[in-house]
Write an enzyme that holds these catalytic residues in place. Structure first.
Site, PDB file in Angstrom:
ATOM      1  N   GLN A 126       0.789  -1.260  -0.021  1.00 34.41           N
ATOM      2  CA  GLN A 126       0.013  -0.060  -0.005  1.00 34.41           C
ATOM      3  C   GLN A 126       0.877   1.148   0.172  1.00 34.41           C
ATOM      4  O   GLN A 126       1.644   1.414   1.051  1.00 34.41           O
ATOM      5  CB  GLN A 126      -0.819   0.010   1.181  1.00 34.41           C
ATOM      6  N   GLY A 127       0.716   1.883  -0.948  1.00 27.91           N
ATOM      7  CA  GLY A 127       1.507   3.285  -1.116  1.00 27.91           C
ATOM      8  C   GLY A 127       0.813   4.459  -1.102  1.00 27.91           C
ATOM      9  O   GLY A 127       0.428   5.135  -1.991  1.00 27.91           O
ATOM     10  N   SER A 129       1.111   6.784   2.416  1.00 21.99           N
ATOM     11  CA  SER A 129       1.672   7.544   3.380  1.00 21.99           C
ATOM     12  C   SER A 129       2.982   7.945   2.444  1.00 21.99           C
ATOM     13  O   SER A 129       3.603   7.615   1.750  1.00 21.99           O
ATOM     14  CB  SER A 129       2.101   7.103   4.471  1.00 21.99           C
ATOM     15  N   GLU A 245      -9.645  -1.333   5.929  1.00 23.11           N
ATOM     16  CA  GLU A 245      -8.358  -1.648   6.577  1.00 23.11           C
ATOM     17  C   GLU A 245      -8.693  -1.602   8.065  1.00 23.11           C
ATOM     18  O   GLU A 245      -8.112  -2.336   8.920  1.00 23.11           O
ATOM     19  CB  GLU A 245      -7.514  -0.599   6.176  1.00 23.11           C
ATOM     20  N   GLU A 374      -5.780   9.289  17.664  1.00 23.80           N
ATOM     21  CA  GLU A 374      -6.419  10.644  17.501  1.00 23.80           C
ATOM     22  C   GLU A 374      -7.015  11.284  16.492  1.00 23.80           C
ATOM     23  O   GLU A 374      -8.209  11.779  16.458  1.00 23.80           O
ATOM     24  CB  GLU A 374      -4.906  11.686  17.616  1.00 23.80           C
TER      25      GLU A 374
HETATM   26  C1  LIG Z   1       4.396  -0.122  11.332  1.00 22.32           C
HETATM   27  C2  LIG Z   1       3.651   1.101  10.414  1.00 22.32           C
HETATM   28  C3  LIG Z   1       3.319   0.442   9.071  1.00 22.32           C
HETATM   29  C4  LIG Z   1       2.637   1.214   8.363  1.00 22.32           C
HETATM   30  N1  LIG Z   1       2.424   0.944   7.014  1.00 22.32           N
HETATM   31  C5  LIG Z   1       1.932   1.604   5.972  1.00 22.32           C
HETATM   32  C6  LIG Z   1       1.733   1.169   4.804  1.00 22.32           C
HETATM   33  O1  LIG Z   1       1.858  -0.130   4.581  1.00 22.32           O
HETATM   34  N2  LIG Z   1       1.142   2.063   3.766  1.00 22.32           N
HETATM   35  C7  LIG Z   1       1.129   3.236   4.263  1.00 22.32           C
HETATM   36  O2  LIG Z   1       0.457   4.099   3.098  1.00 22.32           O
HETATM   37  N3  LIG Z   1       1.190   3.828   5.309  1.00 22.32           N
HETATM   38  C8  LIG Z   1       1.510   2.897   6.213  1.00 22.32           C
HETATM   39  N4  LIG Z   1       1.868   3.348   7.612  1.00 22.32           N
HETATM   40  C9  LIG Z   1       1.826   4.912   7.914  1.00 22.32           C
HETATM   41  C10 LIG Z   1       0.648   5.372   8.738  1.00 22.32           C
HETATM   42  O3  LIG Z   1      -0.662   5.157   8.263  1.00 22.32           O
HETATM   43  C11 LIG Z   1       0.969   6.693   9.293  1.00 22.32           C
HETATM   44  O4  LIG Z   1       2.213   6.480  10.243  1.00 22.32           O
HETATM   45  C12 LIG Z   1      -0.232   7.412  10.103  1.00 22.32           C
HETATM   46  O5  LIG Z   1      -1.259   7.524   9.223  1.00 22.32           O
HETATM   47  C13 LIG Z   1       0.221   8.415  10.730  1.00 22.32           C
HETATM   48  O6  LIG Z   1       1.067   9.440   9.945  1.00 22.32           O
HETATM   49  P1  LIG Z   1       2.331   9.981  10.282  1.00 22.32           P
HETATM   50  O7  LIG Z   1       3.285   8.974  10.829  1.00 22.32           O
HETATM   51  O8  LIG Z   1       2.914  10.999   9.218  1.00 22.32           O
HETATM   52  O9  LIG Z   1       2.229  10.901  11.752  1.00 22.32           O
HETATM   53  P2  LIG Z   1       1.458  12.461  11.858  1.00 22.32           P
HETATM   54  O10 LIG Z   1       0.285  12.388  10.847  1.00 22.32           O
HETATM   55  O11 LIG Z   1       2.878  13.289  11.528  1.00 22.32           O
HETATM   56  O12 LIG Z   1       0.991  12.633  13.208  1.00 22.32           O
HETATM   57  C14 LIG Z   1       1.848  12.727  14.355  1.00 22.32           C
HETATM   58  C15 LIG Z   1       1.272  12.893  15.633  1.00 22.32           C
HETATM   59  O13 LIG Z   1       0.359  13.931  15.600  1.00 22.32           O
HETATM   60  C16 LIG Z   1      -1.108  13.416  15.839  1.00 22.32           C
HETATM   61  N5  LIG Z   1      -1.977  14.219  14.760  1.00 22.32           N
HETATM   62  C17 LIG Z   1      -1.822  14.449  13.645  1.00 22.32           C
HETATM   63  N6  LIG Z   1      -2.912  15.154  13.074  1.00 22.32           N
HETATM   64  C18 LIG Z   1      -3.976  15.248  13.940  1.00 22.32           C
HETATM   65  C19 LIG Z   1      -4.982  16.221  14.264  1.00 22.32           C
HETATM   66  N7  LIG Z   1      -5.753  16.437  13.131  1.00 22.32           N
HETATM   67  N8  LIG Z   1      -5.594  15.901  15.587  1.00 22.32           N
HETATM   68  C20 LIG Z   1      -5.063  15.257  16.468  1.00 22.32           C
HETATM   69  N9  LIG Z   1      -3.769  14.643  16.454  1.00 22.32           N
HETATM   70  C21 LIG Z   1      -3.203  14.699  15.250  1.00 22.32           C
HETATM   71  C22 LIG Z   1      -1.133  11.837  15.396  1.00 22.32           C
HETATM   72  O14 LIG Z   1      -2.329  11.313  16.185  1.00 22.32           O
HETATM   73  C23 LIG Z   1       0.516  11.695  15.759  1.00 22.32           C
HETATM   74  O15 LIG Z   1       0.012  11.267  17.229  1.00 22.32           O
HETATM   75  C24 LIG Z   1       2.532   2.693   8.630  1.00 22.32           C
HETATM   76  C25 LIG Z   1       2.843   3.159   9.632  1.00 22.32           C
HETATM   77  C26 LIG Z   1       3.523   2.322  10.724  1.00 22.32           C
HETATM   78  C27 LIG Z   1       4.098   2.763  11.968  1.00 22.32           C
END
Ligand SMILES: Cc1cc2nc3c(=O)[nH]c(=O)nc-3n(C[C@H](O)[C@H](O)[C@H](O)COP(=O)(O)OP(=O)(O)OC[C@H]3O[C@@H](n4cnc5c(N)ncnc54)[C@H](O)[C@@H]3O)c2cc1C
Length: 387
Positions: A126-127, A129, A245, A374
């Site tokens: 899944q691409g 993020s 998902e 969140e």
């Molecule tokens: C082990 C793992 C596997 C993954 N696998 C995939 C994958 O296969 N494909 C893919 O596309 N993605 C994948 N992801 C990505 C995952 O979907 C993102 O990590 C997730 O959506 C959070 O985005 P971020 O890491 O950029 O954090 P951020 O969006 O930067 O968030 C950082 C913090 O801020 C908080 N926050 C952000 N916005 C708000 C808001 N509006 N209100 C309150 N709090 C907020 C979040 O809750 C978090 O605590 C994976 C992540 C992990 C850790």
């Protein structure tokens, strides 16, 4: 809601049990009981066994190669398979892009992509993020520019789970940077990971394992026939897919199997005599039972197209919190034996029954992937509670 099994359900459960007893390889079941996790190869071996039986996609319609099971049958299978120590199949093809192609794809795409998904010949990732687009997914910057019969794709995806094994990636890309809302300029493309310009780079997570990757896309040519549905409608398909998902990450069957293992271990180590621990375990079991009933109630109320919508956020939130509590109680049961830790590639920290630091560390990710807690709370507040 009455979740007692009907006579037909009981018959089905017995059929599933008999199948597991004869077809789940003993060494694969043993891995779960010893390490609480399976390797990618073990998971794919189980995938092929299920495919041979016609059970690899329980929720897909029969005409597309699925088993067409009811929600209750899926629940029974999941619970029985997890209790027996079977691997949990990865959701990317079967739970995400498969249902999307069935609903929004065209005949050519269904014929080309569904059979190798079912057989396990072609594995998917899944691409979505990107470094600057996680919770705020609509900010994604990977560009796809139309050039004759192709799109030329340039950008970076991150956290791509099992991308190192994938032949295909379903990706969200920006096709209209000038759209009046960022969501309106996004499309979904199916990208061959063997195309020139695709580079996969491992990310080693805090547990020392290689689950996720960065994927760099440098002027990758993608045939326009790999566009899912209509150009600039990718956001709608992504929302549908993410709801699927989130339902799967509630993971009730596996949580039940893990609680059973934990209870057995706690009893053997005398932890149940500690009233504080016993209360925590009972609370956990009670919350898990409530989640199980809620899960079934919600799934049985899905619309005819299987869209769980905002309810899936609730299941994701609760399910992942429970999974984290299991790993926390496991650390208590293991005591100092949970601590050994050899770092990347090491096998330590798994202790008896596979419990320990390793699982606890990775469980931190449960409330992040598939959309953080969140974000799920925001969705529940707005779309269910109307706040
Ligand atoms: C082990 C793992 C596997 C993954 N696998 C995939 C994958 O296969 N494909 C893919 O596309 N993605 C994948 N992801 C990505 C995952 O979907 C993102 O990590 C997730 O959506 C959070 O985005 P971020 O890491 O950029 O954090 P951020 O969006 O930067 O968030 C950082 C913090 O801020 C908080 N926050 C952000 N916005 C708000 C808001 N509006 N209100 C309150 N709090 C907020 C979040 O809750 C978090 O605590 C994976 C992540 C992990 C850790």
């Amino acid at each position: 809601m009455d979740i007692s099994l009907s006579a037909t359900d009981r018959e089905f459960r017995d059929e599933v049990r008999a199948f597991l007893a004869t077809h789940l390889p003993a060494e694969i079941a043993a891995t779960f009981h010893a390490a609480r996790r399976h390797s990618f190869d073990e998971m794919m071996r189980w995938h092929r066994i299920l495919h041979k039986k016609g059970w690899v996609a329980p929720h897909w319609p029969v005409e597309h190669g699925g088993a067409g099971w009811s929600v209750m049958q899926q629940h029974i299978f999941d619970t029985e398979a997890m209790a027996a120590g079977a691997p949990r199949l990865r959701p990317f093809a079967l739970r995400m892009i498969g249902p999307i192609l069935i609903r929004f794809g065209n005949d050519w795409q269904r014929e080309r992509f569904l059979p190798p998904m079912l057989s396990g010949e072609e594995y998917w990732c899944q691409g979505f993020s990107e470094p600057g687009a996680g919770s705020d997914l609509a900010a994604l910057a990977t560009r796809a520019v139309r050039d004759g019969d192709d799109y030329i794709v340039t950008g970076q995806k991150t956290w791509t789970t099992t991308g190192q094994h994938a032949r295909w990636m379903f990706a969200l890309v920006r096709t209209d940077p000038k759209a009046d809302r960022p969501q309106k300029g996004i499309s979904m493309l199916l990208i061959d990971m063997q195309s020139p310009g695709v580079r996969v780079q491992p990310i080693i997570t805090i547990d020392g394992d290689h689950h996720v990757n960065d994927v760099f896309l440098d002027e990758v040519r993608v045939p326009a026939c790999n566009l899912v549905g209509q150009e600039n409608k990718g956001w709608d398909y992504a929302k549908y897919l993410l709801a699927h998902e989130r339902v799967t990450v509630a993971n009730v069957g596996q949580a039940k199997a893990e609680v059973a293992l934990l209870t057995r271990l706690a009893r053997a180590r005398g932890c149940l005599e500690d009233p504080v621990f016993a209360t925590q375990l009972i609370d956990l079991e009670t919350d898990l039972s409530a989640l199980e009933v809620t899960n079934l109630r919600m799934l049985s109320q899905l619309g005819p197209k299987g869209d769980a919508g905002a309810l899936s956020s609730f299941l994701k939130l609760r399910g992942t919190e429970i999974q984290q509590r299991i790993t926390e109680l496991a650390m208590t049961v293991m005591g100092p034996e949970a601590a050994p830790w050899r770092g990347p590639g090491g096998n330590a920290g798994r202790g008896a029954e596979g419990y320990g630091t390793h699982g606890w560390l990775f469980s931190r990710a449960f409330t992040v992937f598939g959309g953080s807690s969140e974000i799920q709370k925001n969705i529940v507040a707005k779309q269910i509670l109307g706040l």
